[in-house]
Design a protein around this motif. Structure first.
Motif, PDB file in Angstrom:
ATOM      1  N   GLU A 238       0.848  -1.195   0.000  1.00 43.56           N
ATOM      2  CA  GLU A 238       0.000   0.000   0.000  1.00 43.56           C
ATOM      3  C   GLU A 238       0.885   1.247   0.000  1.00 43.56           C
ATOM      4  OE1 GLU A 238      -2.027   1.067   3.815  1.00 43.56           O
ATOM      5  OE2 GLU A 238      -3.807   0.561   2.642  1.00 43.56           O
ATOM      6  N   SER A 239       1.980   1.129   0.742  1.00 37.68           N
ATOM      7  CA  SER A 239       2.910   2.240   0.837  1.00 37.68           C
ATOM      8  C   SER A 239       4.329   1.658   0.767  1.00 37.68           C
ATOM      9  CB  SER A 239       2.669   2.977   2.157  1.00 37.68           C
ATOM     10  OG  SER A 239       3.557   4.035   2.265  1.00 37.68           O
ATOM     11  N   SER A 240       4.878   1.651  -0.442  1.00 40.70           N
ATOM     12  CA  SER A 240       6.162   0.969  -0.612  1.00 40.70           C
ATOM     13  C   SER A 240       7.304   1.804  -0.048  1.00 40.70           C
ATOM     14  CB  SER A 240       6.423   0.679  -2.090  1.00 40.70           C
ATOM     15  OG  SER A 240       7.671   0.035  -2.227  1.00 40.70           O
TER      16      SER A 240
ATOM     17  N   GLY B  84       8.271   4.641  -4.812  1.00 35.22           N
ATOM     18  CA  GLY B  84       7.962   4.719  -6.234  1.00 35.22           C
ATOM     19  C   GLY B  84       9.065   4.292  -7.173  1.00 35.22           C
ATOM     20  N   ARG B  85      10.143   3.695  -6.629  1.00 40.11           N
ATOM     21  CA  ARG B  85      11.232   3.299  -7.517  1.00 40.11           C
ATOM     22  C   ARG B  85      11.002   1.949  -8.193  1.00 40.11           C
ATOM     23  NH1 ARG B  85      16.448   3.661  -4.076  1.00 40.11           N
ATOM     24  NH2 ARG B  85      14.957   3.303  -2.397  1.00 40.11           N
ATOM     25  N   GLY B  86       9.922   1.278  -7.819  1.00 41.01           N
ATOM     26  CA  GLY B  86       9.629  -0.009  -8.460  1.00 41.01           C
ATOM     27  C   GLY B  86      10.633  -1.079  -8.097  1.00 41.01           C
ATOM     28  N   LEU B  87      11.083  -1.078  -6.846  1.00 37.75           N
ATOM     29  CA  LEU B  87      12.090  -2.054  -6.429  1.00 37.75           C
ATOM     30  C   LEU B  87      11.498  -3.216  -5.629  1.00 37.75           C
ATOM     31  CD1 LEU B  87      15.022   0.338  -5.421  1.00 37.75           C
ATOM     32  CD2 LEU B  87      14.666  -0.890  -7.573  1.00 37.75           C
ATOM     33  N   ALA B  88      10.242  -3.092  -5.228  1.00 35.00           N
ATOM     34  CA  ALA B  88       9.625  -4.205  -4.495  1.00 35.00           C
ATOM     35  C   ALA B  88       9.275  -5.312  -5.493  1.00 35.00           C
ATOM     36  CB  ALA B  88       8.393  -3.718  -3.746  1.00 35.00           C
TER      37      ALA B  88
ATOM     38  N   ALA C 207       2.526   2.042 -13.385  1.00 37.18           N
ATOM     39  CA  ALA C 207       1.404   1.565 -12.551  1.00 37.18           C
ATOM     40  C   ALA C 207       1.800   1.555 -11.075  1.00 37.18           C
ATOM     41  CB  ALA C 207       0.967   0.178 -13.004  1.00 37.18           C
ATOM     42  N   GLN C 208       3.012   1.075 -10.778  1.00 33.23           N
ATOM     43  CA  GLN C 208       3.408   1.069  -9.361  1.00 33.23           C
ATOM     44  C   GLN C 208       3.709   2.494  -8.878  1.00 33.23           C
ATOM     45  OE1 GLN C 208       6.641   1.591  -7.818  1.00 33.23           O
ATOM     46  NE2 GLN C 208       7.328   2.332  -9.841  1.00 33.23           N
ATOM     47  N   TYR C 209       4.198   3.342  -9.791  1.00 36.16           N
ATOM     48  CA  TYR C 209       4.491   4.727  -9.391  1.00 36.16           C
ATOM     49  C   TYR C 209       3.196   5.472  -9.060  1.00 36.16           C
ATOM     50  CZ  TYR C 209       6.738   9.200  -8.974  1.00 36.16           C
ATOM     51  OH  TYR C 209       7.196  10.393  -8.465  1.00 36.16           O
ATOM     52  N   ALA C 210       2.132   5.131  -9.793  1.00 38.47           N
ATOM     53  CA  ALA C 210       0.829   5.768  -9.530  1.00 38.47           C
ATOM     54  C   ALA C 210       0.360   5.428  -8.110  1.00 38.47           C
ATOM     55  CB  ALA C 210      -0.192   5.315 -10.566  1.00 38.47           C
ATOM     56  N   VAL C 211       0.688   4.242  -7.631  1.00 35.09           N
ATOM     57  CA  VAL C 211       0.317   3.862  -6.261  1.00 35.09           C
ATOM     58  C   VAL C 211       1.058   4.768  -5.269  1.00 35.09           C
ATOM     59  CG1 VAL C 211       0.404   2.030  -4.514  1.00 35.09           C
ATOM     60  CG2 VAL C 211      -0.110   1.451  -6.900  1.00 35.09           C
TER      61      VAL C 211
ATOM     62  N   GLY D   3       7.934  13.590  -1.213  1.00 32.31           N
ATOM     63  CA  GLY D   3       9.344  13.233  -1.377  1.00 32.31           C
ATOM     64  C   GLY D   3       9.594  12.991  -2.836  1.00 32.31           C
ATOM     65  N   GLN D   4      10.864  13.011  -3.191  1.00 37.77           N
ATOM     66  CA  GLN D   4      11.144  12.923  -4.605  1.00 37.77           C
ATOM     67  C   GLN D   4      11.447  11.498  -5.032  1.00 37.77           C
ATOM     68  OE1 GLN D   4      14.684  15.439  -4.115  1.00 37.77           O
ATOM     69  NE2 GLN D   4      15.747  13.818  -5.211  1.00 37.77           N
ATOM     70  N   LEU D   5      11.233  11.259  -6.321  1.00 30.49           N
ATOM     71  CA  LEU D   5      11.615   9.985  -6.894  1.00 30.49           C
ATOM     72  C   LEU D   5      13.137   9.924  -6.894  1.00 30.49           C
ATOM     73  CD1 LEU D   5      10.674   7.430  -8.452  1.00 30.49           C
ATOM     74  CD2 LEU D   5      10.858   8.780 -10.526  1.00 30.49           C
ATOM     75  N   LEU D   6      13.690   8.857  -6.358  1.00 28.06           N
ATOM     76  CA  LEU D   6      15.129   8.850  -6.157  1.00 28.06           C
ATOM     77  C   LEU D   6      15.927   8.503  -7.419  1.00 28.06           C
ATOM     78  CD1 LEU D   6      15.206   7.272  -2.612  1.00 28.06           C
ATOM     79  CD2 LEU D   6      15.396   9.675  -3.235  1.00 28.06           C
ATOM     80  N   ARG D   7      15.249   7.946  -8.435  1.00 25.74           N
ATOM     81  CA  ARG D   7      15.985   7.719  -9.689  1.00 25.74           C
ATOM     82  C   ARG D   7      15.020   7.735 -10.860  1.00 25.74           C
ATOM     83  NH1 ARG D   7      18.384   3.478 -11.753  1.00 25.74           N
ATOM     84  NH2 ARG D   7      16.888   2.232 -12.740  1.00 25.74           N
TER      85      ARG D   7
END
Ligand code: GTB
Length: 221
Positions: A9-11, A15-19, A205-209, A217-221
């Motif tokens: 729900e809250s990665s 938002g880096r899509g690493l999970a 799609a995962q970033y939208a979550v 906070g900012q996207l780290l990459r």
């Protein structure tokens, strides 16, 4: 039947899509299979209803009709076996692609995860600085061999396969920290994977979550 996967729900990756739902999303996008996502909190993950799907109280899970699966590698293999596009048609090529899937998850990923866990959780230990180079070396040993095998090829064994999908996904975790960039062909391999339209759709799609979660906070990459 539209499969349902679970994701944070809250990665913590912001938002880096690493999970590990990322590989499952990417595989589903590669084969053009629409999917639903059920977001779970850390608390829900440890409750009996989720543990019935995932014994270790983790994401991702995959439900499709009366099939419930856990382990991202097994889920990607299931998707690749049910749809054309992620495994070669010929039996030997298929077996080799599956070998690369196992290589990603059981040979390359473990030292990467161990190094990352040390960086995240052992920073305050007095032995941390002494241990870190050794952990880096364990990652490097794998990357040296992988880099040698990949050479100048685009993908590990002919056309893009589920083996590449999992390998790129595993390499994304340390990418940007410098260790993958020591191997220009591996950095290019990761970039090649990330440039695939299916990867971009999964990432978005995962970033939208993450965006909807309202965490600033900012996207780290
Ligand atoms: N072997 C299993 C699989 O491949 O499916 C491992 C699943 C797993 O590790 N799931 C993690 C989880 O649910 C999320 S992906 N953790 C919660 C828990 O164990 O309580 C691991 C992950 C988490 C965070 C980041 N990050 O912030 O960058 C990256 C990867």
């Amino acid at each position: 039947m539209t499969p349902t996967i679970t994701a944070f729900e809250s990665s913590p990756d912001r938002g880096r899509g690493l999970a590990r739902d990322m590989a499952v999303r990417w595989a589903l996008e590669e084969v053009g299979q629409p999917y639903d996502v059920r977001l779970v909190s850390f608390k829900e993950m440890k409750e009996p209803a989720h543990r019935a799907l995932q014994p270790f109280g983790q994401i991702p899970t995959y439900e499709e009709g009366d099939l419930a699966l856990f382990e991202s590698g097994a889920i990607v293999l299931h998707i690749a076996e049910r749809h054309p596009g992620l495994l070669p048609e010929d039996a030997n090529g298929r077996a080799r692609a599956i070998a690369w899937m196992f290589a990603a998850k059981s040979t390359v990923e473990p030292p990467i995860v161990e190094r990352e866990a040390a960086i995240l959780m052992e920073r305050d230990k007095e032995w941390h600085e002494k241990r870190l180079p050794m952990l880096g070396e364990r990652v490097r040993v794998r990357l040296v061999d992988l880099s040698r095998r990949l050479g100048g090829a685009d993908w590990l064994d002919g056309a893009f396969s589920a083996g590449d999908l999992l390998m790129v996904n595993v390499l994304r975790r340390p990418a940007g920290t410098g260790i993958v960039e020591e191997f220009p062909n591996l950095a290019a391999y990761v970039a090649r994977g990330e440039a695939r339209p299916a990867f971009k759709r999964a990432f978005d799609a995962q970033y939208a979550v993450f965006e909807r979660s309202g965490v600033t906070g900012q996207l780290l990459r």
